[in-house]
Design an enzyme around this catalytic site. Structure first.
Site: not given
Length: 257
Positions: A57, A59, A61-62, A116, A135, A173
């Site tokens: 996805h 975001h 942090d990915h 998410h 996530d 995570h």
């Protein structure tokens, strides 16, 4: 069946990326790119050349590590959701629900798992017996619903829960301790959960990741996969309710925990 070696790479403060290396063909696949330095270091240390990047996805942090990773491995092909192409880095291959890819000699199924985010996907490697869930489904939890609805996420989790028992769940995570504290308030008296919480506490005390996990233990202990459990329904005062409604209440309580 390809011989795949799975490596879990801690990134940022609590993210994970994953490498799958085919020891026969030498191909290496990265799932998600939170941070370049630890990923590039792992590839260099093992003398692996990156061939494919699969994104779950959009975001930050990915995906934020991707430019510096591609600077080192410019020929790596980037795969991501066609529905999210406008928010992802440039894709070489755009995929959607039900698509089947061949990655490092193995057939891989794309699963649409919105909730998410609305463009979230997961990747299921049946030969390796692993699913990369980002996530969506997480160890003892699920992702917060930033864009999707509770019903949307429940349908997504139901797809993942239907995968075979021996599936390894590679999520994004290290949230397991916090998720476990909440699970203990919802699924009281579950001996499998109590056993898992003790194992999680010991692993973290020893500096050991609690991800990946097994789908079998998620089904037995993750409250977000258990809204049809009569004991959970009784605790919530929702006996006989539709599982999607129970899931929504569990998610609401977690958001306020």
């Amino acid at each position: 069946m390809p011989s795949q070696q799975l490596v879990t790479i801690p990134c940022l403060s609590d993210n994970y990326a994953f490498l799958l290396h085919n020891t026969v063909t030498g191909e290496t696949t990265l799932i998600d790119a939170p941070e370049a330095a630890p990923i590039n270091a792992t590839l260099a240390e093992r003398e692996w050349s990156l061939t494919t990047v699969m994104l779950t996805h959009h975001h930050y942090d990915h995906i934020d590590g991707l430019p510096d990773i591609l600077a080192q491995y410019p020929n790596a092909k980037v795969i991501g959701a066609s529905a999210d192409a406008h928010r992802l880095p440039a894709l070489d291959v755009a995929v959607a629900e039900g698509d089947t890819l061949t990655i490092a000699g193995e057939s891989v199924r794309v699963i649409d798992v919105p909730g998410h985010t609305v463009g979230h996907i997961a990747y299921y490697f049946p030969d390796t017996k692993a699913v990369f869930t980002g996530d969506s489904l997480m160890a003892l939890g699920c992702g917060r619903l930033f864009e999707g609805t509770p019903d949307m996420m429940w349908q997504s989790l139901s797809k993942l829960a239907a995968l075979p028992d021996g599936t390894t769940v590679c999520s994004g995570h290290e949230y397991t301790v916090a998720n476990g504290r909440f699970a203990a308030t919802i699924d009281t008296g579950n001996p499998a959960l109590n056993t898992r919480l003790a194992a999680v506490a010991k692993a973290r005390a020893d500096g050991i990741p609690t991800v990946p996990s097994s789908l079998a233990e998620e089904r037995a202990t993750n409250p977000f996969l258990r809204p049809n459990d009569p004991a959970i329904q009784r605790l919530l005062g929702m006996e006989g309710a539709d599982p999607a409604s129970v899931f929504a209440e569990i998610r609401r309580r977690k958001d306020n925990f």
